[in-house]
Design an enzyme around this catalytic site. Structure first.
Site, PDB file in Angstrom:
ATOM      1  CD  GLN A 295       2.620   6.183   2.754  1.00 50.30           C
ATOM      2  OE1 GLN A 295       1.778   5.568   3.413  1.00 50.30           O
ATOM      3  NE2 GLN A 295       3.451   5.581   1.885  1.00 50.30           N
TER       4      GLN A 295
ATOM      5  CG  HIS B 184      -2.965   7.976   4.694  1.00 55.61           C
ATOM      6  ND1 HIS B 184      -2.600   7.232   3.600  1.00 55.61           N
ATOM      7  CD2 HIS B 184      -2.166   7.566   5.709  1.00 55.61           C
ATOM      8  CE1 HIS B 184      -1.625   6.403   3.944  1.00 55.61           C
ATOM      9  NE2 HIS B 184      -1.340   6.597   5.215  1.00 55.61           N
TER      10      HIS B 184
ATOM     11  CD  GLU C   4      -1.054   5.365   8.846  1.00 53.73           C
ATOM     12  OE1 GLU C   4      -1.779   4.762   8.040  1.00 53.73           O
ATOM     13  OE2 GLU C   4       0.116   5.683   8.590  1.00 53.73           O
TER      14      GLU C   4
ATOM     15  CG  HIS D 271       2.760   9.167   7.310  1.00 54.71           C
ATOM     16  ND1 HIS D 271       1.584   9.741   6.848  1.00 54.71           N
ATOM     17  CD2 HIS D 271       2.672   7.847   6.995  1.00 54.71           C
ATOM     18  CE1 HIS D 271       0.829   8.814   6.291  1.00 54.71           C
ATOM     19  NE2 HIS D 271       1.475   7.650   6.359  1.00 54.71           N
TER      20      HIS D 271
ATOM     21  NE  ARG E 106       3.758   4.754  -3.780  1.00 56.31           N
ATOM     22  CZ  ARG E 106       3.169   4.055  -4.757  1.00 56.31           C
ATOM     23  NH1 ARG E 106       2.885   4.647  -5.901  1.00 56.31           N
ATOM     24  NH2 ARG E 106       2.887   2.785  -4.594  1.00 56.31           N
TER      25      ARG E 106
END
Length: 343
Positions: free
Chosen positions: A114, A116, A134, A192, A212
């Protein structure tokens, strides 16, 4: 807010110095790749099977946490912070909710590959949402566990798209061995995946945007293929080859009863590992926030007691503690390890 609810904020509004810390109870997620370690090892009493994630400190509408002790007990954290914005501190009083979301994640199977989006893309294409960067802090890893971190070499969109269609994308993905206490920073745009056997704490922007790229052909509980978001993912993904992430130089700073270790800093948060051991000394570790911001302590090992003037709070492995801005002086007694997050 009703007049009844107003009563639990009015007394605090006049003088909120010396505010006590409180426990948070998480929202849970039963994604199909999850396991049972959050229940077995972290005492998460949530009626979901599997239990893939717990959103420990969250004001996100997809899973707000709940205050589990003190004067706000039983209320959703987002509700409390709307009514009592001073708990967040002056730096955050004009923002909606918290800028961060803290999770525990148990990967019994590989997570999907996936990516982001960043804030700019999310604001334009996802109704003003935040993007998502993150940090992962590994709490446990099975022998041979790995994670996906970018591509081995530069890729073209058409090559990636074709490899997803024919199921060969995995040969291009960089897989990194993982062990306990590793730390990884995952910027927006980095392709990642958390691998099978990894249990970790995640600190991220307060966002639930995931595109995804690939999901191994898995089906959901209804027998349907889980949806992919290939075109959006390719719009935001960094397709350049990623260097293998190295663990940063980490130095433990010691003082009597405590050691601390800096993990990472970005525009949204700073994270440290805190080790407390006051079993053989009379001095207790003290924490106290100023008026600008809150802190969050996620207990990843051990247990102990927090003391402050007029109160005390027992904590155990898996507990998440919210320390409001301009808090009381809090002393910690016990033997424990924390992930400390501040904004």
């Amino acid at each position: 807010m009703t007049s009844k609810n107003s009563s639990w904020t009015s007394d605090r509004a006049a003088d909120h110095k010396g505010t006590a810390p409180f426990l948070l109870s998480p929202a849970g997620k039963d994604y199909l790749w999850g396991g049972s370690r959050l229940k077995e090892q972290f005492s998460k009493n949530i009626d979901l099977n599997p239990l893939a994630e717990t959103w420990e400190c969250s004001t996100h509408p997809d899973g707000p946490s709940t205050v589990a002790s003190g004067e706000y007990q039983g209320r959703k954290l987002d509700e409390v912070l709307r009514a009592c914005p001073w708990l967040k501190g002056t730096r955050h009083q004009n923002t909606e909710g918290l800028p961060i979301l803290i999770k525990l994640i148990d990967a019994r199977q590989d997570l999907s590959v996936q990516v982001h989006p960043d804030d700019a893309y999310a604001k334009t294409h996802e109704n003003g949402s935040l993007g998502k960067l993150e940090m992962w802090y590994v709490l446990a890893a099975s022998p041979g566990a790995k994670l996906v971190y970018g591509f081995y070499h530069d890729m073209e969109k058409e090559t990636v798209r074709a490899s997803i269609e024919n199921g060969t994308i995995q040969k291009y993905l960089q897989r990194i061995p993982v062990k306990k206490d590793d730390m990884f920073f995952v910027p927006a745009g980095r392709v990642h995946a958390i691998g099978e056997g990894v249990l970790l704490a995640e600190v991220q922007e307060s966002s639930n945007l995931t595109y995804r790229l690939y999901d191994y052909g898995r089906v959901d509980k209804n027998g349907s293929l889980r949806p992919l978001h290939v075109e959006k993912a390719l719009e935001v993904a960094d397709l350049k080859g990623s260097s293998s992430p190295r663990q940063p130089m980490r130095v433990l700073k010691f003082r009597r009863g405590q050691a601390s270790e800096f993990l990472c800093r970005c525009r949204y948060f700073q994270a440290e590992r805190i080790l407390v051991n006051t079993e053989q000394c009379r001095e207790m570790t003290c924490i106290q926030t100023d008026s600008t911001s809150f802190q969050v302590y996620l207990c990843t090992e051990g247990c102990g007691v927090l003391f402050w003037n007029g109160g005390m709070l027992n904590f155990y492995r898996g507990d998440c503690i919210f320390v409001p801005a301009e808090s009381a002086e809090i002393r910690i007694h016990g033997k424990a390890q924390f992930l400390k997050v501040e904004c």
